[in-house]
Design a protein around this motif. Structure first.
Motif, PDB file in Angstrom:
ATOM      1  N   GLU A  82       0.847  -1.186   0.000  1.00 14.47           N
ATOM      2  CA  GLU A  82       0.000   0.000   0.000  1.00 14.47           C
ATOM      3  C   GLU A  82       0.882   1.235   0.000  1.00 14.47           C
ATOM      4  O   GLU A  82       1.859   1.314   0.752  1.00 14.47           O
ATOM      5  N   VAL A  83       0.531   2.194  -0.832  1.00 11.14           N
ATOM      6  CA  VAL A  83       1.273   3.442  -0.941  1.00 11.14           C
ATOM      7  C   VAL A  83       0.336   4.568  -0.532  1.00 11.14           C
ATOM      8  O   VAL A  83      -0.816   4.612  -0.971  1.00 11.14           O
ATOM      9  N   PHE A  84       0.827   5.471   0.302  1.00  7.92           N
ATOM     10  CA  PHE A  84      -0.003   6.559   0.813  1.00  7.92           C
ATOM     11  C   PHE A  84       0.801   7.848   0.712  1.00  7.92           C
ATOM     12  O   PHE A  84       1.935   7.917   1.176  1.00  7.92           O
ATOM     13  N   LEU A  85       0.222   8.879   0.082  1.00  4.71           N
ATOM     14  CA  LEU A  85       0.907  10.151  -0.134  1.00  4.71           C
ATOM     15  C   LEU A  85       0.221  11.257   0.658  1.00  4.71           C
ATOM     16  O   LEU A  85      -0.985  11.466   0.520  1.00  4.71           O
ATOM     17  N   ILE A  86       1.016  11.945   1.494  1.00  2.91           N
ATOM     18  CA  ILE A  86       0.529  13.097   2.242  1.00  2.91           C
ATOM     19  C   ILE A  86       1.408  14.294   1.895  1.00  2.91           C
ATOM     20  O   ILE A  86       2.641  14.208   1.957  1.00  2.91           O
ATOM     21  N   ILE A  87       0.764  15.385   1.525  1.00  2.00           N
ATOM     22  CA  ILE A  87       1.455  16.637   1.245  1.00  2.00           C
ATOM     23  C   ILE A  87       0.958  17.642   2.276  1.00  2.00           C
ATOM     24  O   ILE A  87      -0.246  17.810   2.458  1.00  2.00           O
ATOM     25  N   GLU A  88       1.898  18.288   2.948  1.00  3.53           N
ATOM     26  CA  GLU A  88       1.535  19.242   3.996  1.00  3.53           C
ATOM     27  C   GLU A  88       2.248  20.570   3.746  1.00  3.53           C
ATOM     28  O   GLU A  88       3.436  20.585   3.439  1.00  3.53           O
ATOM     29  N   ASN A  89       1.514  21.658   3.875  1.00  4.66           N
ATOM     30  CA  ASN A  89       2.120  22.968   3.693  1.00  4.66           C
ATOM     31  C   ASN A  89       3.231  23.223   4.707  1.00  4.66           C
ATOM     32  O   ASN A  89       4.317  23.639   4.348  1.00  4.66           O
ATOM     33  N   HIS A  90       2.928  23.000   5.974  1.00  8.08           N
ATOM     34  CA  HIS A  90       3.910  23.259   7.035  1.00  8.08           C
ATOM     35  C   HIS A  90       3.591  22.397   8.242  1.00  8.08           C
ATOM     36  O   HIS A  90       2.488  21.859   8.362  1.00  8.08           O
ATOM     37  N   LEU A  91       4.559  22.278   9.113  1.00  5.47           N
ATOM     38  CA  LEU A  91       4.353  21.549  10.360  1.00  5.47           C
ATOM     39  C   LEU A  91       3.311  22.282  11.199  1.00  5.47           C
ATOM     40  O   LEU A  91       3.208  23.512  11.114  1.00  5.47           O
ATOM     41  N   PRO A  92       2.554  21.558  12.005  1.00  4.96           N
ATOM     42  CA  PRO A  92       1.616  22.251  12.897  1.00  4.96           C
ATOM     43  C   PRO A  92       2.404  23.206  13.802  1.00  4.96           C
ATOM     44  O   PRO A  92       3.405  22.807  14.409  1.00  4.96           O
ATOM     45  N   ILE A  93       1.970  24.446  13.886  1.00  5.47           N
ATOM     46  CA  ILE A  93       2.692  25.480  14.628  1.00  5.47           C
ATOM     47  C   ILE A  93       2.953  25.040  16.071  1.00  5.47           C
ATOM     48  O   ILE A  93       4.053  25.225  16.596  1.00  5.47           O
ATOM     49  N   ARG A 135       9.426  21.443  18.489  1.00  2.00           N
ATOM     50  CA  ARG A 135      10.034  20.189  18.947  1.00  2.00           C
ATOM     51  C   ARG A 135       9.970  19.051  17.931  1.00  2.00           C
ATOM     52  O   ARG A 135      10.585  18.015  18.110  1.00  2.00           O
ATOM     53  N   LEU A 136       9.221  19.222  16.843  1.00  2.97           N
ATOM     54  CA  LEU A 136       8.966  18.133  15.906  1.00  2.97           C
ATOM     55  C   LEU A 136       9.563  18.443  14.537  1.00  2.97           C
ATOM     56  O   LEU A 136       9.274  19.488  13.965  1.00  2.97           O
ATOM     57  N   ASP A 137      10.407  17.530  14.020  1.00  2.00           N
ATOM     58  CA  ASP A 137      10.930  17.737  12.668  1.00  2.00           C
ATOM     59  C   ASP A 137      10.093  16.928  11.673  1.00  2.00           C
ATOM     60  O   ASP A 137       9.139  16.244  12.051  1.00  2.00           O
ATOM     61  N   CYS A 138      10.439  17.008  10.404  1.00  2.00           N
ATOM     62  CA  CYS A 138       9.642  16.356   9.359  1.00  2.00           C
ATOM     63  C   CYS A 138       9.633  14.838   9.499  1.00  2.00           C
ATOM     64  O   CYS A 138       8.620  14.199   9.213  1.00  2.00           O
ATOM     65  N   ARG A 139      10.745  14.252   9.903  1.00  2.00           N
ATOM     66  CA  ARG A 139      10.790  12.794  10.063  1.00  2.00           C
ATOM     67  C   ARG A 139       9.800  12.351  11.135  1.00  2.00           C
ATOM     68  O   ARG A 139       9.033  11.412  10.939  1.00  2.00           O
TER      69      ARG A 139
END
Length: 174
Positions: A51-62, A67-71
């Motif tokens: 299964e392949v799932f693609l998520i595109i996000e404008n920016h990290l939740p403010i 404390r949270l990076d993209c990984r």
């Protein structure tokens, strides 16, 4: 898939998210482009049990960006969207963060036994390079195709009577 606690707090990352103006950066993701990418996900899922799932996000939740990076965000979304919840643990999440110019692939333990992190990283770097050259949709389509080829290599299935375990629709988080 193990969540790393390697994210370092970053005031600079938080500021990038606060100052990010989506309408200046995500013009390429039109409804037609989203439909074409959804079709690419469908094509990438043919001929194998993954299964392949693609998520595109404008920016990290403010509220989390300090404390949270993209990984770590990708790992959280892997869990939230239940990409891990496939019968043979063959889910692959592709996460794109427009503000950070980052792309992460999170693969479930079934496929991770066959594909090394080096291969996933090389695929990410190739796609990010294309995105940097203003070929975002094309680069993501090519990445989806490559992920599909990898899944076919290890989980080939001529006919898939069980169907999709996850939606093929691209998720866009504003």
């Amino acid at each position: 898939m193990v969540k790393s606690n390697s994210s370092q707090a970053s005031f600079a990352r938080w500021w990038r998210q606060v100052l990010f103006v989506p309408m200046l950066h995500s013009k390429w993701l039109t409804p037609a482009a989203k439909a074409r990418l959804t079709e690419q996900v469908t094509l990438a899922e043919r001929g194998h049990r993954g299964e392949v799932f693609l998520i595109i996000e404008n920016h990290l939740p403010i509220q989390d960006a300090y404390r949270l990076d993209c990984r770590d965000r990708a790992i959280d979304l892997f869990s939230e969207y239940r990409v891990w919840d496939t019968e043979e643990n063959t889910g692959v999440l592709i996460y794109v963060n427009i503000c950070e110019h980052k792309l992460e692939i999170v693969a479930d333990r079934g496929i991770s036994t066959h594909v090394s992190p080096t291969v996933w990283r090389a695929m990410c770097e190739k796609a990010v390079s294309g995105i940097a050259n203003q070929k975002t949709e094309e680069s993501l389509a090519e990445l989806l195709d490559e992920v599909g080829q990898l899944l076919r290599q290890y989980y080939h299935l001529g006919d898939d009577p069980a169907g999709n375990e996850l939606s093929d629709t691209v998720v866009f988080l504003k």
